[in-house]
Motif scaffolding. Structure first.
Motif, short mmCIF file in Angstrom:
data_model
loop_
_atom_site.label_atom_id
_atom_site.label_comp_id
_atom_site.label_asym_id
_atom_site.label_seq_id
_atom_site.Cartn_x
_atom_site.Cartn_y
_atom_site.Cartn_z
N VAL A 196 1.65 -42.02 -67.73
CA VAL A 196 1.14 -40.65 -67.63
C VAL A 196 -0.27 -40.53 -68.21
O VAL A 196 -1.17 -39.98 -67.59
CB VAL A 196 2.10 -39.66 -68.32
N HIS A 197 -0.47 -41.02 -69.45
CA HIS A 197 -1.78 -40.86 -70.10
C HIS A 197 -2.55 -42.16 -70.23
O HIS A 197 -3.76 -42.15 -70.42
CB HIS A 197 -1.62 -40.26 -71.50
N LYS A 212 12.04 -49.41 -75.16
CA LYS A 212 11.81 -48.05 -74.66
C LYS A 212 10.58 -47.42 -75.32
O LYS A 212 10.46 -47.41 -76.54
CB LYS A 212 13.05 -47.19 -74.93
N PRO A 213 9.66 -46.87 -74.49
CA PRO A 213 8.40 -46.37 -75.03
C PRO A 213 8.47 -44.94 -75.57
O PRO A 213 9.14 -44.08 -75.00
CB PRO A 213 7.48 -46.39 -73.81
N VAL A 214 7.74 -44.71 -76.66
CA VAL A 214 7.52 -43.36 -77.18
C VAL A 214 6.00 -43.19 -77.28
O VAL A 214 5.32 -44.04 -77.84
CB VAL A 214 8.17 -43.17 -78.57
N CYS A 215 5.48 -42.08 -76.74
CA CYS A 215 4.03 -41.87 -76.69
C CYS A 215 3.64 -40.58 -77.40
O CYS A 215 4.48 -39.71 -77.63
CB CYS A 215 3.56 -41.79 -75.24
N GLU A 216 2.33 -40.48 -77.69
CA GLU A 216 1.74 -39.34 -78.43
C GLU A 216 2.03 -39.49 -79.93
O GLU A 216 3.19 -39.40 -80.36
CB GLU A 216 2.25 -37.98 -77.93
N TYR A 270 9.62 -39.32 -84.27
CA TYR A 270 10.66 -40.24 -83.80
C TYR A 270 11.01 -41.25 -84.89
O TYR A 270 12.18 -41.48 -85.20
CB TYR A 270 10.17 -40.95 -82.53
N ASN A 295 2.98 -46.33 -70.73
CA ASN A 295 2.44 -44.97 -70.78
C ASN A 295 1.69 -44.67 -69.49
O ASN A 295 0.47 -44.48 -69.49
CB ASN A 295 1.51 -44.80 -71.99
N LYS A 354 -5.83 -30.26 -82.10
CA LYS A 354 -6.60 -29.40 -81.19
C LYS A 354 -8.07 -29.33 -81.59
O LYS A 354 -8.95 -29.20 -80.75
CB LYS A 354 -6.03 -27.98 -81.19
N ILE A 391 4.43 -37.27 -81.95
CA ILE A 391 5.79 -37.41 -81.46
C ILE A 391 6.35 -38.74 -81.97
O ILE A 391 7.52 -38.83 -82.38
CB ILE A 391 5.84 -37.32 -79.91
#
Lengths: 223, 220
Positions: A52-53, A64-68, A75, A50, A108, A71
């Motif tokens: 990006v964050h 293979k990475p999945v983030c958030e 997935y 990750n 949020k 999401i």
């Protein structure tokens, strides 16, 4: 070929717990890897998966990475489609949009509001409590008299919110208030969710969460 | 099905509304555009259909509201199947959603900081904005579009905000092309599409709008 599933996570993270609940609902075996966030140490793997964050949770599926977290949950729902569908079926785009809207609302609004309950004092804390209850009441309104947010079945929006439940004890103790008194239907819903093994085994122990909060408060100089 | 079934509560300059319009155009859906006067007074329909945020865009389909632009684009994609905006593989979909989420969290706010600040703070804002553009270029790589060969979800989420780039460039005294040439090429590529060209406003008009907005908000 057997699936290789790794979850980079932190024991107290309500976001990480979402992934854990989803994987448990689907009966997916995975390797749990704890990131040492308390001591602010991020592993090479986390930084690589990750970039990006640089945050958990990260689901690594066959390398293979999945983030958030939301999401990741979607997935998981799409890959392991055959068991326990979490988002309403293909024929209901409106229901899906509705669930996504409220999950997005939680992301949020809720985290910031509840963080301020234990990380501030005095008037700021009182304002945070008010905001927090207001948000929970809006969510309670969405639940109505249904057993789960989407109706009869436990699903996506329940997962998005239930993981905050193990932090409620810490908020109540720091803020000196009872969430059940303000939102009885929501607490009834939470207890209903906790009867599911996928939830009770994935959520952190609320006493340990409270101890963690006390520790962080000391560090920040907040009582 | 007539245009009355699909109503969009809209504002011409909002990059978030542009996302929805492009998605509907891509699907060939007829819709009624209802302009909201965001400064004069929000309509009853907006206040009742989006009570949580009272913001545009709101898509009202057969009387039922859908809010939040990325969620609306997903809804449009699922309701009208062809052409698909999101890829079919779960991993590619997760990547697209991740990129869209990054753009939602970073791009518009980074741009807004440029015209809301002056002096050193503005220089920092420009630097931050360029960092975001560079991350977008990483997502894009050497592909024609974010998803590959075809125009899709992430392109739709991103292209509208580029109509504000000219304003950012003028206020921040920089050129996007100098720092993110691949992204600039992608912008031109997207603007070749009829659906995009139809929806994206003239950047000069956007710039005028931002000047007025600055005045109204008290930033000179």
């Amino acid at each position: 070929m057997a699936d290789e599933v790794v979850l980079l996570d932190y024991w107290a993270s309500m976001f990480g717990m979402r992934a854990r609940v989803a994987l448990a609902e689907k009966g997916v075996k995975y390797e749990y890897r704890e990131e040492d966030l308390r001591n602010k140490i991020k592993s090479q793997l986390l930084l690589q998966m990750n970039p990006v964050h640089k945050k958990i949770p990260v689901l690594i599926h066959n390398g293979k990475p999945v983030c958030e977290s939301l999401i990741i949950v979607q997935y998981i729902d799409e890959v392991w489609r055959d068991k326990a569908p979490l988002l309403p079926s293909e024929s209901e785009p409106y229901q899906k949009a509705h669930s996504r809207f409220w999950a997005d609302f939680i992301d949020k609004k809720l985290y910031d509001a509840c963080s301020k309950i234990w990380s501030t004092k005095g008037e700021e804390r009182e304002a945070a409590k008010k905001d927090f209850i207001e948000i929970l009441k809006q969510l309670e309104g969405q639940l109505g008299d249904k057993p789960y947010f989407e109706g009869e079945k436990f699903g996506f929006l329940d997962i998005a919110l239930i993981t905050f439940y193990c932090w409620f004890h810490a908020f109540e103790t720091c803020g000196n208030f009872s969430i059940e008194a303000e939102c009885p239907k929501l607490i009834a819903w939470a207890k209903r969710c906790m009867q599911r093994e996928s939830v009770s085994r994935s959520l952190a122990d609320e006493k340990k969460v409270y101890e963690l909060v006390l520790g962080v408060q000391k560090m920040l100089g907040v009582e | 099905m007539s245009a009355e079934d699909v109503v969009l509560l809209d504002c011409w300059v909002s990059p978030f509304c542009m996302r929805v319009k492009i998605a509907l155009e891509e699907k060939g859906i007829q819709y009624e555009e209802r302009a909201e006067d965001l400064f004069g007074g929000k309509s009853e329909l907006l206040l009742t259909s989006n009570p949580i945020y009272t913001k545009v865009p709101v898509l009202v389909h057969k009387g039922k509201p859908v809010c939040e632009s990325s969620i609306i684009v997903g809804y449009v994609d699922e309701t009208w199947a062809s052409p698909p905006l999101l890829p079919s593989s779960p991993y590619a979909r997760a990547q697209a959603k991740f990129q869209a989420d990054y753009i939602d969290k970073k791009l518009f706010d980074a741009g807004s900081s440029i015209w809301r600040t002056k002096g050193e703070a503005q220089e920092v804002a420009v630097k931050d904005f360029i960092e975001v553009l560079k991350q977008l270029e990483k997502f894009l790589g050497d592909k024609d579009f974010f998803g590959g060969d075809s125009f899709g979800f992430v392109d739709i989420i991103t292209i509208g905000i580029t109509s504000w780039f000219s304003a950012y460039e003028i206020f921040g005294n920089f050129k996007v092309e100098d720092h993110a040439p691949k992204l600039s090429a992608w912008i031109n590529r997207c603007m070749q599409r009829k659906t995009v060209a139809k929806v994206i406003p003239d950047p000069e008009k956007v710039y005028e709008f931002v000047i007025n907005l600055k005045k109204m908000m008290g930033f000179e």
